[in-house]
Scaffold this motif. Structure first.
Motif, PDB file in Angstrom:
ATOM      1  N   LYS A  45      87.764   6.475  -2.750  1.00 40.84           N
ATOM      2  CA  LYS A  45      86.911   7.640  -2.967  1.00 40.84           C
ATOM      3  C   LYS A  45      86.678   8.366  -1.633  1.00 40.84           C
ATOM      4  O   LYS A  45      86.773   9.578  -1.548  1.00 40.84           O
ATOM      5  N   LYS A  46      86.382   7.590  -0.590  1.00 42.84           N
ATOM      6  CA  LYS A  46      86.165   8.172   0.737  1.00 42.84           C
ATOM      7  C   LYS A  46      87.428   8.859   1.240  1.00 42.84           C
ATOM      8  O   LYS A  46      87.368   9.956   1.776  1.00 42.84           O
ATOM      9  N   GLN A  49      87.783  12.115  -0.441  1.00 40.12           N
ATOM     10  CA  GLN A  49      86.839  13.099   0.112  1.00 40.12           C
ATOM     11  C   GLN A  49      87.360  13.653   1.431  1.00 40.12           C
ATOM     12  O   GLN A  49      87.279  14.848   1.685  1.00 40.12           O
TER      13      GLN A  49
END
Length: 116
Positions: A22-23, A26
């Motif tokens: 997820k990071k 992003q």
């Protein structure tokens, strides 16, 4: 074979992995936005007290060069030096801007191997 021993990938590890993905996503989205932002920026470098001005985009693509009429009286050699100095000034400013923006993008993310 006992369950959960596998490769040491328990539920906690799976969540960690999902968070890392997820990071990373992003960061990737942020990097894309940053790239677009840098393309739109205009960063000016100067020399000779403004006799020569060079403008680069945030990702160091040349945009324009302005030469004051008075600078022509200085002769080709001096003019060449002024242009080189203005280009270096613009380049240094754009590099610093890019670095700052990248640090903003990655700050707060604990990505392994990303220590800046």
């Amino acid at each position: 074979m006992t369950q959960g021993k596998g490769f040491g990938f328990g539920i906690g590890k799976m969540k960690e992995l999902a968070d890392a993905f997820k990071k990373a996503q992003q960061v990737q989205e942020g990097a894309k936005r940053l790239q677009e932002e840098l393309e739109q920026m205009q960063i000016a470098g100067e020399a000779g007290g403004g006799l020569v001005k060079v403008v680069l985009s945030g990702n160091q693509e040349p945009q324009s060069v302005e030469i004051a009429p008075e600078a022509l009286n200085e002769g080709a050699e001096v003019l060449s030096d002024l242009i080189t100095i203005a280009m270096k000034d613009a380049y240094n400013k754009s590099t610093a801007t890019m670095r700052e923006r990248m640090e903003e993008l990655t700050s707060g993310l604990e990505l392994p191997g990303m220590g800046m």
